[in-house]
Write an enzyme that holds these catalytic residues in place. Structure first.
Site, short mmCIF file in Angstrom:
data_model
loop_
_atom_site.label_atom_id
_atom_site.label_comp_id
_atom_site.label_asym_id
_atom_site.label_seq_id
_atom_site.Cartn_x
_atom_site.Cartn_y
_atom_site.Cartn_z
CB ALA A 110 -41.26 -18.97 -32.44
CG PHE A 111 -40.42 -14.19 -29.64
CD1 PHE A 111 -40.42 -13.91 -28.28
CD2 PHE A 111 -41.62 -14.19 -30.32
CE1 PHE A 111 -41.61 -13.63 -27.62
CE2 PHE A 111 -42.81 -13.91 -29.68
CZ PHE A 111 -42.80 -13.63 -28.32
CE LYS A 112 -45.05 -17.23 -27.63
NZ LYS A 112 -45.38 -16.71 -28.96
CG ASP A 113 -36.88 -21.64 -29.30
OD1 ASP A 113 -37.54 -22.46 -28.64
OD2 ASP A 113 -36.76 -21.68 -30.54
CG LEU A 116 -40.50 -20.79 -22.95
CD1 LEU A 116 -41.57 -21.05 -23.98
CD2 LEU A 116 -40.98 -21.21 -21.56
#
Ligand SMILES: *Cc1c(COP(=O)(O)O)cnc(C)c1O
Length: 464
Positions: A110-113, A116
């Protein structure tokens, strides 16, 4: 660069200070004191840069010399080396001037990588130098948890505790969190719902006296400024590939907490020619009601096929409102104090400013599945339900047909197979590196829905 709180009640902070905290002490959110603005010549000069090179150009003004340039370069290069596509954020064409920006090639799909992976390494860099340890505490309904654990597990100066609602996250999401190895990684399954998890986390941040005196809490949700900062980069990357700064583009952004789309708004403010930003919501449509009708109020929560956008209040919206109120903290604080008690609106003049930048749509589950089926039939591309909400909203709000429209593809379809199956398609396979996910050993602890119990767990397990 200095950072100020939207509520105006604390002195300006450094990047490092903002990185190592959550909300501002006055309850506001940190924003940069001013935005760096890049000229068209400068932006034109970035065509052809690698993703990491571009990221360095864009984030350096926000960090200044607080982190040495060579160390920052290593952080960025190591972070994006974890992605399984050489372009990191490739564009893929759906139709005439219609594109998706694939933000799901990172370790947790997901784009959160994007943020993060960097956040974990930045923390390690800063904490090593300061010889300091911290405790990361976060609540997740799914995607943030696995991305934060994956991004921070290598840090020797961090213990990370992620709360998820027991038996209320998907099997893939739970497995992705609970199989992350590491002595400093702790998953807590709270006997309650996501709001209960969030309440516990908020209360723990507000009163950290349960922690040993040399430790403090760091936030990994999108109230942490570093996350927003890293997300600005892919707007530049995508637009450059389609001819910016000499060609304007529009973006459609599936949004929950207003974090991702706020990064797009900042990119526009920094000189990227963005024509429209489309706010794509599911049935939880607080932002759509504001953009389309100038009504800002809470309703009931609906459970949808796009669970990462199932939220009632978009925390990052406060950062945008701060600008809309011309950075008047008093007016903003008054507005936020009335929120939840009445239906709020802004002045006609302010609302016109909103409309000049944003469009919005609310997309229900049925339309989401229709788009998934339709796009698969015509292009062979499988969209995850969050991405499908964005693509549908983009089509509903399509303005000038000659301007490229880029929808952010925020997750890999294999993460959310329920919607794909409902669309009449076969459940997608997990990518290679996660094929054995269901055979991996899980580690998590079920805890009661109680702040005291969670606090006790943290103090017995954190190192200091
Ligand atoms: C987190 C998430 C969103 C929403 O992002 P915000 O920053 O909260 O607006 C959308 N799609 C997916 C797949 C997500 O994980």
């Amino acid at each position: 660069m200095r950072y100020i709180s939207t509520r105006g009640g604390c002195p300006p902070q450094t990047f490092e200070e903002v990185l190592l905290t959550g909300l501002a002490p006055d309850g506001g959110l940190f924003v940069p004191e001013s935005l760096p603005v890049f000229s068209p010549e400068e932006i034109r000069g970035w065509q052809g840069l690698s993703y990491s090179e571009l990221a360095l150009k864009i984030i350096t003004p926000f960090i200044g010399n607080e982190i040495p340039a060579a160390a920052l370069r290593t952080v960025i290069e190591d972070s994006y080396a974890e992605f399984d596509h050489s372009e990191v954020a490739p564009l893929s064409k759906l139709g005439d001037q219609e594109w998706i920006l694939e933000l799901y090639h990172g370790p947790t799909l997901a784009f959160k990588d994007f943020a993060l992976q960097v956040l974990g390494r930045l923390l390690e860099q800063v904490l090593t130098r300061k010889k300091q340890r911290v405790v990361i505490l976060g609540a997740t309904s799914g995607d943030t948890g696995s991305a934060a654990l994956e991004g921070c597990r290598h840090s020797n100066h961090v213990d990370i505790f992620i709360l998820h609602p027991h038996q209320r996250v998907s099997a893939v999401q739970r497995k992705q969190m609970t199989t992350v190895p590491g002595d400093n990684v702790f998953n807590l399954a709270v006997e309650g719902n996501f709001d209960d998890c969030q309440r516990i986390v908020k209360a723990a941040f507000a009163d950290q006296s349960f922690l040993p005196a040399d430790l403090s809490l760091v936030a990994v949700n999108s109230i942490n400024w570093a996350r927003i900062m890293m997300q600005i980069v892919y707007y530049f990357s995508a637009a450059l590939k389609l001819g910016a700064p000499d060609q304007a583009v529009s973006f459609s952004v599936p949004t929950g907490n207003f974090g991702d789309v706020f990064a797009g708004y900042l990119a526009k403010g920094m000189g990227l020619p963005i024509e429209r930003l489309i706010i794509a919501t599911n049935k939880n449509d607080i932002l759509h009601r504001f953009i389309s009708r100038n009504e800002y109020s809470i309703t009931d929560l609906s459970k949808t096929f796009s669970p990462s956008m199932d939220i009632l209040v978009s925390s990052n919206f406060e950062r945008y409102l701060f600008d809309l109120f011309d950075r008047d903290s008093v007016a903003l604080t008054d507005f936020m104090a009335r929120f939840g008690k009445e239906v709020l609106s802004v002045s006609t003049q302010q609302w016109q400013r909103v409309r000049a930048c944003f469009d919005s749509a609310s997309v229900d589950d049925e339309a989401t599945c229709q788009v998934i089926a339709e796009v698969f039939k015509h292009t062979g591309k499988l969209l995850d339900p969050h991405t499908a909400v964005g693509v549908k909203a983009a089509r509903d709000c399509r303005g000038e047909a000659s301007i490229p429209m880029i929808s952010l593809a925020t997750a890999h379809p294999a993460k959310f197979s329920e919607a794909i199956i409902s669309a009449g398609l076969a459940a997608p396979e997990l990518p290679e590196h996660l094929r054995d996910l269901f055979d991996r050993e899980e580690r998590y602890t079920v805890v009661p829905n109680d702040l005291g119990e969670v606090a006790r767990f943290i103090t017995t397990h954190c190192r200091h």
